[in-house]
Design a protein around this motif. Structure first.
Motif, PDB file in Angstrom:
ATOM      1  N   ARG A  77       0.818  -1.215   0.000  1.00  0.00           N
ATOM      2  CA  ARG A  77       0.000   0.000   0.000  1.00  0.00           C
ATOM      3  C   ARG A  77       0.847   1.257   0.000  1.00  0.00           C
ATOM      4  O   ARG A  77       0.384   2.324  -0.381  1.00  0.00           O
ATOM      5  N   LEU A  78       2.089   1.129   0.473  1.00  0.00           N
ATOM      6  CA  LEU A  78       2.925   2.293   0.728  1.00  0.00           C
ATOM      7  C   LEU A  78       4.257   2.224  -0.014  1.00  0.00           C
ATOM      8  O   LEU A  78       4.785   1.148  -0.268  1.00  0.00           O
ATOM      9  N   LEU A  79       4.793   3.404  -0.279  1.00  0.00           N
ATOM     10  CA  LEU A  79       6.126   3.556  -0.872  1.00  0.00           C
ATOM     11  C   LEU A  79       6.936   4.479   0.029  1.00  0.00           C
ATOM     12  O   LEU A  79       6.422   5.490   0.506  1.00  0.00           O
ATOM     13  N   ARG A  80       8.177   4.118   0.252  1.00  0.00           N
ATOM     14  CA  ARG A  80       9.133   5.040   0.878  1.00  0.00           C
ATOM     15  C   ARG A  80      10.247   5.289  -0.116  1.00  0.00           C
ATOM     16  O   ARG A  80      10.952   4.361  -0.524  1.00  0.00           O
ATOM     17  N   PRO A  81      10.425   6.550  -0.542  1.00  0.00           N
ATOM     18  CA  PRO A  81      11.481   6.852  -1.510  1.00  0.00           C
ATOM     19  C   PRO A  81      12.869   6.606  -0.930  1.00  0.00           C
ATOM     20  O   PRO A  81      13.147   7.012   0.201  1.00  0.00           O
ATOM     21  N   PRO A  82      13.729   5.947  -1.677  1.00  0.00           N
ATOM     22  CA  PRO A  82      15.111   5.803  -1.229  1.00  0.00           C
ATOM     23  C   PRO A  82      15.728   7.176  -0.952  1.00  0.00           C
ATOM     24  O   PRO A  82      15.511   8.126  -1.717  1.00  0.00           O
ATOM     25  N   TYR A  83      16.442   7.266   0.133  1.00  0.00           N
ATOM     26  CA  TYR A  83      17.089   8.498   0.585  1.00  0.00           C
ATOM     27  C   TYR A  83      16.072   9.587   0.950  1.00  0.00           C
ATOM     28  O   TYR A  83      16.455  10.700   1.262  1.00  0.00           O
ATOM     29  N   GLY A  84      14.784   9.288   0.850  1.00  0.00           N
ATOM     30  CA  GLY A  84      13.767  10.315   1.046  1.00  0.00           C
ATOM     31  C   GLY A  84      13.769  11.328  -0.094  1.00  0.00           C
ATOM     32  O   GLY A  84      13.177  12.393   0.012  1.00  0.00           O
ATOM     33  N   SER A  85      14.395  10.972  -1.204  1.00  0.00           N
ATOM     34  CA  SER A  85      14.588  11.933  -2.291  1.00  0.00           C
ATOM     35  C   SER A  85      13.336  12.116  -3.140  1.00  0.00           C
ATOM     36  O   SER A  85      12.606  11.166  -3.411  1.00  0.00           O
ATOM     37  N   ASP A  86      13.100  13.353  -3.493  1.00  0.00           N
ATOM     38  CA  ASP A  86      12.031  13.769  -4.406  1.00  0.00           C
ATOM     39  C   ASP A  86      10.695  13.091  -4.104  1.00  0.00           C
ATOM     40  O   ASP A  86      10.104  12.427  -4.962  1.00  0.00           O
ATOM     41  N   THR A 102       2.772   7.755  -0.112  1.00  0.00           N
ATOM     42  CA  THR A 102       4.223   7.821  -0.063  1.00  0.00           C
ATOM     43  C   THR A 102       4.580   8.402   1.289  1.00  0.00           C
ATOM     44  O   THR A 102       4.063   9.452   1.663  1.00  0.00           O
ATOM     45  N   VAL A 103       5.403   7.710   2.047  1.00  0.00           N
ATOM     46  CA  VAL A 103       5.708   8.135   3.412  1.00  0.00           C
ATOM     47  C   VAL A 103       7.211   8.272   3.611  1.00  0.00           C
ATOM     48  O   VAL A 103       8.003   7.599   2.947  1.00  0.00           O
ATOM     49  N   LEU A 104       7.556   9.136   4.545  1.00  0.00           N
ATOM     50  CA  LEU A 104       8.939   9.291   4.956  1.00  0.00           C
ATOM     51  C   LEU A 104       9.060   8.826   6.405  1.00  0.00           C
ATOM     52  O   LEU A 104       8.456   7.838   6.764  1.00  0.00           O
ATOM     53  N   TRP A 105       9.802   9.502   7.216  1.00  0.00           N
ATOM     54  CA  TRP A 105      10.005   9.135   8.615  1.00  0.00           C
ATOM     55  C   TRP A 105      10.084  10.409   9.426  1.00  0.00           C
ATOM     56  O   TRP A 105      10.302  11.491   8.900  1.00  0.00           O
ATOM     57  N   SER A 106       9.917  10.267  10.725  1.00  0.00           N
ATOM     58  CA  SER A 106      10.048  11.430  11.595  1.00  0.00           C
ATOM     59  C   SER A 106      11.198  11.278  12.586  1.00  0.00           C
ATOM     60  O   SER A 106      11.598  12.250  13.224  1.00  0.00           O
ATOM     61  N   VAL A 107      11.732  10.075  12.717  1.00  0.00           N
ATOM     62  CA  VAL A 107      12.881   9.831  13.580  1.00  0.00           C
ATOM     63  C   VAL A 107      13.957   9.128  12.750  1.00  0.00           C
ATOM     64  O   VAL A 107      13.757   8.005  12.283  1.00  0.00           O
TER      65      VAL A 107
END
Length: 180
Positions: A77-86, A102-107
């Motif tokens: 269901r989810l994608l996390r971009p490598p390096y958080g890029s773009d 599309t999700v990133l992280w907070s910690v």
């Protein structure tokens, strides 16, 4: 790592690289069978900041979703971009490929730096965590692409889980967090 999570009654979301899933299907299948969420982290860990062609990103995401479905029995269901890029470009591509978010992280644990002292990872996570946090940890070595977890992350995980549990935190998948 899966055994440690089981021992502490914790579930997690593993954002996996498609080529790893193809190479180590039993690890992903086991994680899914234990109730962990499997998310998309592209086929090769492509850096969108260095890739102009959207078709390349689409292929990376689509191939990974396909192999996750084959191995884990359900589409991610989810994608996390490598390096958080773009993340904006990745969000468009992910939506085109049928992913919900599309999700990133907070910690940021900085475990990817492979510190000699696992206590550095523990201290970093505990210093930044707050209710609703998404903690970024890495379960494998991107460069060697093998099944061995990062030693420092594996060593830090029990202390992180114990302290967070003692502080009243519950462990959930990213999808469960987003739907709460």
């Amino acid at each position: 790592m899966l055994d440690l999570l089981d021992t502490h009654g914790a579930v997690a979301t593993f954002f996996v690289i498609g080529s790893w899933v193809e190479r180590l299907p039993e690890v992903v299948s086991d994680a899914a069978a234990r109730g962990h969420e499997i998310g998309n982290h592209t086929w090769t860990h492509v850096d969108a900041d260095r890739t102009r062609e959207l078709e390349t990103l689409r292929d990376e995401v689509a191939r990974t979703s396909d192999v996750i479905e084959q191995v884990a029995g359900r589409r991610p269901r989810l994608l996390r971009p490598p390096y958080g890029s773009d993340p904006g470009r990745f969000a468009r591509v992910a939506a085109e490929c049928g992913l919900e978010a599309t999700v990133l992280w907070s910690v940021q644990s900085f475990d990817w730096m492979d510190p000699d002292d696992p206590g550095e990872i523990v201290a970093q996570v505990l210093a930044e965590v707050e209710p609703g946090a998404i903690v970024l940890l890495h379960d494998g070595q991107r460069q060697t692409n093998d099944a061995r977890p990062r030693a420092s992350t594996l060593a830090a995980l029990p202390a992180v889980l114990q302290q967070l549990r003692a502080d009243g935190y519950a462990f959930t998948t990213v999808s469960q967090l987003l739907s709460a």
